[in-house]
Design an enzyme around this catalytic site. Sequence first.
Site, PDB file in Angstrom:
ATOM      1  N   GLY A  12       1.063  -1.111   0.047  1.00 14.66           N
ATOM      2  CA  GLY A  12      -0.031  -0.055   0.108  1.00 14.66           C
ATOM      3  C   GLY A  12       0.989   0.924  -0.007  1.00 14.66           C
ATOM      4  N   ASN A  34      -3.175  -8.484   0.647  1.00 15.84           N
ATOM      5  CA  ASN A  34      -4.298  -9.245   0.052  1.00 15.84           C
ATOM      6  C   ASN A  34      -4.386  -8.654  -1.431  1.00 15.84           C
ATOM      7  OD1 ASN A  34      -5.861  -7.042   0.716  1.00 15.84           O
ATOM      8  ND2 ASN A  34      -7.239  -7.955   1.644  1.00 15.84           N
ATOM      9  N   LEU A  35      -3.650  -7.317  -1.645  1.00 11.48           N
ATOM     10  CA  LEU A  35      -3.739  -6.648  -2.863  1.00 11.48           C
ATOM     11  C   LEU A  35      -5.232  -6.187  -3.132  1.00 11.48           C
ATOM     12  CD1 LEU A  35      -1.388  -8.615  -5.161  1.00 11.48           C
ATOM     13  CD2 LEU A  35      -0.878  -6.412  -3.823  1.00 11.48           C
ATOM     14  N   LYS A  87      -9.455   1.855   4.502  1.00 11.14           N
ATOM     15  CA  LYS A  87      -9.433   3.202   4.882  1.00 11.14           C
ATOM     16  C   LYS A  87     -10.088   4.434   4.385  1.00 11.14           C
ATOM     17  CE  LYS A  87      -5.993   4.864   1.629  1.00 11.14           C
ATOM     18  NZ  LYS A  87      -5.064   5.656   1.435  1.00 11.14           N
ATOM     19  N   SER A 127      -4.672   7.041  13.333  1.00 13.54           N
ATOM     20  CA  SER A 127      -5.038   8.370  12.541  1.00 13.54           C
ATOM     21  C   SER A 127      -5.470   9.535  13.478  1.00 13.54           C
ATOM     22  CB  SER A 127      -5.998   7.688  11.736  1.00 13.54           C
ATOM     23  OG  SER A 127      -6.624   9.128  11.262  1.00 13.54           O
ATOM     24  N   TYR A 152     -14.928   3.888  10.131  1.00 12.42           N
ATOM     25  CA  TYR A 152     -13.555   3.585  10.050  1.00 12.42           C
ATOM     26  C   TYR A 152     -12.967   4.267  11.129  1.00 12.42           C
ATOM     27  CZ  TYR A 152      -8.759   5.039   8.673  1.00 12.42           C
ATOM     28  OH  TYR A 152      -7.305   5.121   8.845  1.00 12.42           O
ATOM     29  N   LYS A 156     -10.462   2.432  14.274  1.00 10.60           N
ATOM     30  CA  LYS A 156      -9.016   2.987  14.721  1.00 10.60           C
ATOM     31  C   LYS A 156      -8.890   3.064  16.404  1.00 10.60           C
ATOM     32  CE  LYS A 156      -6.681   2.889  11.054  1.00 10.60           C
ATOM     33  NZ  LYS A 156      -5.680   1.827  10.631  1.00 10.60           N
ATOM     34  N   PHE A 181      -1.145  12.432  10.479  1.00 12.72           N
ATOM     35  CA  PHE A 181      -2.191  13.337  10.116  1.00 12.72           C
ATOM     36  C   PHE A 181      -2.336  13.286   8.795  1.00 12.72           C
ATOM     37  CE2 PHE A 181      -2.976  16.090  13.776  1.00 12.72           C
ATOM     38  CZ  PHE A 181      -2.325  15.157  14.948  1.00 12.72           C
ATOM     39  N   ARG A 234      -5.155  21.433   7.584  1.00 14.86           N
ATOM     40  CA  ARG A 234      -4.817  20.078   7.804  1.00 14.86           C
ATOM     41  C   ARG A 234      -3.448  20.246   8.069  1.00 14.86           C
ATOM     42  NH1 ARG A 234      -9.436  19.496   8.208  1.00 14.86           N
ATOM     43  NH2 ARG A 234     -10.943  18.122   7.380  1.00 14.86           N
TER      44      ARG A 234
HETATM   45  P1  NAD Z   1      -3.467   1.701   1.365  1.00 17.15           P
HETATM   46  O1  NAD Z   1      -4.813   1.298   1.054  1.00 17.15           O
HETATM   47  O2  NAD Z   1      -2.641   2.225   0.318  1.00 17.15           O
HETATM   48  O3  NAD Z   1      -2.673   0.617   2.017  1.00 17.15           O
HETATM   49  C1  NAD Z   1      -3.397  -0.405   2.808  1.00 17.15           C
HETATM   50  C2  NAD Z   1      -2.843  -1.848   2.008  1.00 17.15           C
HETATM   51  O4  NAD Z   1      -3.451  -2.984   2.952  1.00 17.15           O
HETATM   52  C3  NAD Z   1      -3.295  -2.043   0.765  1.00 17.15           C
HETATM   53  O5  NAD Z   1      -2.134  -2.399  -0.049  1.00 17.15           O
HETATM   54  C4  NAD Z   1      -4.256  -3.366   0.730  1.00 17.15           C
HETATM   55  O6  NAD Z   1      -4.339  -4.027  -0.409  1.00 17.15           O
HETATM   56  C5  NAD Z   1      -3.868  -4.049   2.322  1.00 17.15           C
HETATM   57  N1  NAD Z   1      -4.813  -4.456   2.896  1.00 17.15           N
HETATM   58  C6  NAD Z   1      -6.186  -4.214   3.416  1.00 17.15           C
HETATM   59  N2  NAD Z   1      -6.731  -5.024   4.031  1.00 17.15           N
HETATM   60  C7  NAD Z   1      -5.908  -6.132   4.074  1.00 17.15           C
HETATM   61  C8  NAD Z   1      -6.081  -7.662   4.795  1.00 17.15           C
HETATM   62  N3  NAD Z   1      -7.230  -7.830   5.353  1.00 17.15           N
HETATM   63  N4  NAD Z   1      -5.088  -8.194   4.404  1.00 17.15           N
HETATM   64  C9  NAD Z   1      -4.012  -7.866   3.753  1.00 17.15           C
HETATM   65  N5  NAD Z   1      -3.921  -6.654   3.343  1.00 17.15           N
HETATM   66  C10 NAD Z   1      -4.728  -5.704   3.410  1.00 17.15           C
HETATM   67  O7  NAD Z   1      -3.607   2.634   2.601  1.00 17.15           O
HETATM   68  P2  NAD Z   1      -2.505   3.647   3.542  1.00 17.15           P
HETATM   69  O8  NAD Z   1      -2.797   5.133   3.051  1.00 17.15           O
HETATM   70  O9  NAD Z   1      -0.979   3.280   2.991  1.00 17.15           O
HETATM   71  O10 NAD Z   1      -2.619   3.272   4.702  1.00 17.15           O
HETATM   72  C11 NAD Z   1      -1.832   2.392   5.766  1.00 17.15           C
HETATM   73  C12 NAD Z   1      -2.614   2.494   7.069  1.00 17.15           C
HETATM   74  O11 NAD Z   1      -2.398   3.823   7.571  1.00 17.15           O
HETATM   75  C13 NAD Z   1      -3.908   2.126   6.950  1.00 17.15           C
HETATM   76  O12 NAD Z   1      -4.205   1.584   8.260  1.00 17.15           O
HETATM   77  C14 NAD Z   1      -4.818   3.510   7.391  1.00 17.15           C
HETATM   78  O13 NAD Z   1      -5.909   3.255   7.968  1.00 17.15           O
HETATM   79  C15 NAD Z   1      -3.481   4.283   7.925  1.00 17.15           C
HETATM   80  N6  NAD Z   1      -3.887   5.534   7.685  1.00 17.15           N
HETATM   81  C16 NAD Z   1      -3.831   6.116   6.597  1.00 17.15           C
HETATM   82  C17 NAD Z   1      -3.966   7.621   6.377  1.00 17.15           C
HETATM   83  C18 NAD Z   1      -3.867   8.169   5.134  1.00 17.15           C
HETATM   84  O14 NAD Z   1      -4.267   9.347   4.792  1.00 17.15           O
HETATM   85  N7  NAD Z   1      -3.390   7.357   3.896  1.00 17.15           N
HETATM   86  C19 NAD Z   1      -4.135   8.253   7.407  1.00 17.15           C
HETATM   87  C20 NAD Z   1      -4.102   7.799   8.713  1.00 17.15           C
HETATM   88  C21 NAD Z   1      -3.976   6.397   8.911  1.00 17.15           C
HETATM   89  C1  WQD Z   2      -8.149  17.083   3.084  1.00 14.97           C
HETATM   90  C2  WQD Z   2      -8.929  18.441   2.928  1.00 14.97           C
HETATM   91  C3  WQD Z   2     -11.468  18.030   2.435  1.00 14.97           C
HETATM   92  C4  WQD Z   2     -10.685  16.454  -1.472  1.00 14.97           C
HETATM   93  C5  WQD Z   2      -8.848  11.731   5.300  1.00 14.97           C
HETATM   94  C6  WQD Z   2      -9.346  10.709   6.525  1.00 14.97           C
HETATM   95  C7  WQD Z   2      -8.405  10.527   7.487  1.00 14.97           C
HETATM   96  C8  WQD Z   2      -7.219   9.919   6.706  1.00 14.97           C
HETATM   97  C9  WQD Z   2      -6.788  10.899   5.899  1.00 14.97           C
HETATM   98  C10 WQD Z   2      -7.114   7.726   6.790  1.00 14.97           C
HETATM   99  C11 WQD Z   2     -10.328  18.331   3.550  1.00 14.97           C
HETATM  100  C12 WQD Z   2     -10.520  18.783   1.150  1.00 14.97           C
HETATM  101  C13 WQD Z   2     -10.528  16.766  -0.183  1.00 14.97           C
HETATM  102  C14 WQD Z   2     -11.335  17.208  -2.504  1.00 14.97           C
HETATM  103  C15 WQD Z   2     -11.276  18.836  -1.070  1.00 14.97           C
HETATM  104  N1  WQD Z   2      -7.505   8.689   6.057  1.00 14.97           N
HETATM  105  N2  WQD Z   2     -10.797  18.094  -0.056  1.00 14.97           N
HETATM  106  N3  WQD Z   2     -11.580  18.317  -2.361  1.00 14.97           N
HETATM  107  O1  WQD Z   2     -10.425  14.219   5.443  1.00 14.97           O
HETATM  108  O2  WQD Z   2      -8.564  15.361   6.318  1.00 14.97           O
HETATM  109  O3  WQD Z   2      -8.507  12.975   6.020  1.00 14.97           O
HETATM  110  O4  WQD Z   2      -7.716  11.179   4.999  1.00 14.97           O
HETATM  111  O5  WQD Z   2      -6.853   7.450   7.934  1.00 14.97           O
HETATM  112  O6  WQD Z   2      -8.876   9.473   8.322  1.00 14.97           O
HETATM  113  O7  WQD Z   2     -10.579  11.467   6.930  1.00 14.97           O
HETATM  114  O8  WQD Z   2      -8.177  14.098   4.046  1.00 14.97           O
HETATM  115  O9  WQD Z   2      -7.448  14.631   1.572  1.00 14.97           O
HETATM  116  O10 WQD Z   2      -9.980  13.650   2.178  1.00 14.97           O
HETATM  117  O11 WQD Z   2      -9.217  16.052   2.819  1.00 14.97           O
HETATM  118  O12 WQD Z   2     -11.790  20.114  -0.906  1.00 14.97           O
HETATM  119  O13 WQD Z   2     -11.645  16.574  -3.632  1.00 14.97           O
HETATM  120  O14 WQD Z   2      -9.367  18.773   1.530  1.00 14.97           O
HETATM  121  O15 WQD Z   2     -12.581  19.158   2.630  1.00 14.97           O
HETATM  122  O16 WQD Z   2     -10.520  19.709   4.173  1.00 14.97           O
HETATM  123  P1  WQD Z   2      -9.173  14.166   5.330  1.00 14.97           P
HETATM  124  P2  WQD Z   2      -8.638  14.507   2.676  1.00 14.97           P
END
Ligand code: NAD
Ligand code: WQD
Length: 344
Positions: A12, A34-35, A87, A127, A152, A156, A181, A234
């Site tokens: 991911g 698991n892709l 996520k 998160s 979601y 967490k 963040f 943010r």
């Molecule tokens: P992502 O979807 O790119 O990566 C997650 C990976 O996990 C994917 O490759 C998916 O195929 C794999 N996956 C999902 N469920 C699975 C399962 N049951 N078994 C095996 N593989 C599985 O997401 P990301 O942005 O890299 O996020 C990674 C972690 O960070 C997540 O736990 C997400 O909740 C957390 N997180 C992400 C953000 C963000 O903004 N990207 C912010 C805060 C927290």
């Molecule tokens: C950022 C800002 C939108 C898209 C989310 C999840 C959080 C974490 C990170 C997993 C906001 C604005 C967005 C668009 C916009 N994920 N926006 N136009 O909502 O802060 O966080 O992703 O853990 O849990 O809630 O991130 O990138 O969606 O939005 O104006 O097309 O951009 O309103 O203010 P967010 P985001």
Amino acid sequence: MKKKILVTGGAGYIGSHTTVELQEAGYEVVIVDNLSNSNLGVVEGIERITGIRPAFEQIDCTDKKGLTEVFNKYPGINGIIHFAASKAVGESVHKPLLYYRNNIVSLLNLLDLMPEYQVKGIVFSSSCTVYGQPEKLPVDETAPIQPALSPYGNTKQIDEEIIRDALNAGLPYKSIILRYFNPIGAHPSAEIGELPNGVPQNLVPYLTQAAIGIRKELSIYGNDYNTPDGSCIRDYIHVVDLAKAHVIALDRILENKSESRLEYFNLGTGKGVSVLELVYAFERATGVKVPFKIVGRREGDIEQIWADSRYANEVLGWKSVETIEDTLKSAWRWQLKLRENGIM
Ligand code: NAD
Ligand code: WQD
């Protein structure tokens, strides 16, 4: 002997960038993924960057039998970084059971297996969403956890409590919970980056797709918030800075650098950036205009949040270093690479 780390979700976005940093720090990585939201090409991208192809097993973490086979196939796993989860906040509202099953059963399986295979510790992806809209900004780790705004976010919070209760019950391992963040950007090589399935829900991938012409224009969700320019604020952190923090957290566990068995860290830049400021920063950094329009607010959005990352700075000795402009340049280079490779 290289220490062996299981990286769940390692194909991911954040997991792949962390795998690169782990390999470059001398760790041996086993990816389980698991892709469901990634593809094998990411593993090739990691290899192109580091010259080392991580072991890869296409296993679902909710499949305990499959996970057990991984621990048997790769004996001596010292630590785990658990990224694997669903996520998408919006999707979680429509498919809550999928999110509860995936994000909770996966963790339970890992915590069950860890003592059996003498795994020393687990770094967990949490998160800033657990804070909701904080009363006080910037938000530090002592801020109250607020009722989740989505299934979601609730997974967490529940996962954090599961880890806390498991450790309080005396299970023999340590944990560090990292509250991210807003990770954005891509590896400077542009070999890996964020590759959302379908229409991006997050700001930066949508922005770069609008800038390159895949999307007609970016919709900015509201400019009537109580912020200087009316758009939401943010804390946008470069994914590579975030990845580096995971290596430090893992070292902290494996080298017993802390008396505590459970620690929490906010991983942000400590700076708040509004949506409009980010758009203009992208245009300055790349020289590319972003077509956008202001539309109504998005349900569930909080107005403003950014990290007080002093605890991570002082205790982990970690600090984000990339500027928002350089981070956005990396996102743009990645978008251009995807176009060059005919991927989008
Ligand atoms: P992502 O979807 O790119 O990566 C997650 C990976 O996990 C994917 O490759 C998916 O195929 C794999 N996956 C999902 N469920 C699975 C399962 N049951 N078994 C095996 N593989 C599985 O997401 P990301 O942005 O890299 O996020 C990674 C972690 O960070 C997540 O736990 C997400 O909740 C957390 N997180 C992400 C953000 C963000 O903004 N990207 C912010 C805060 C927290
Ligand atoms: C950022 C800002 C939108 C898209 C989310 C999840 C959080 C974490 C990170 C997993 C906001 C604005 C967005 C668009 C916009 N994920 N926006 N136009 O909502 O802060 O966080 O992703 O853990 O849990 O809630 O991130 O990138 O969606 O939005 O104006 O097309 O951009 O309103 O203010 P967010 P985001």
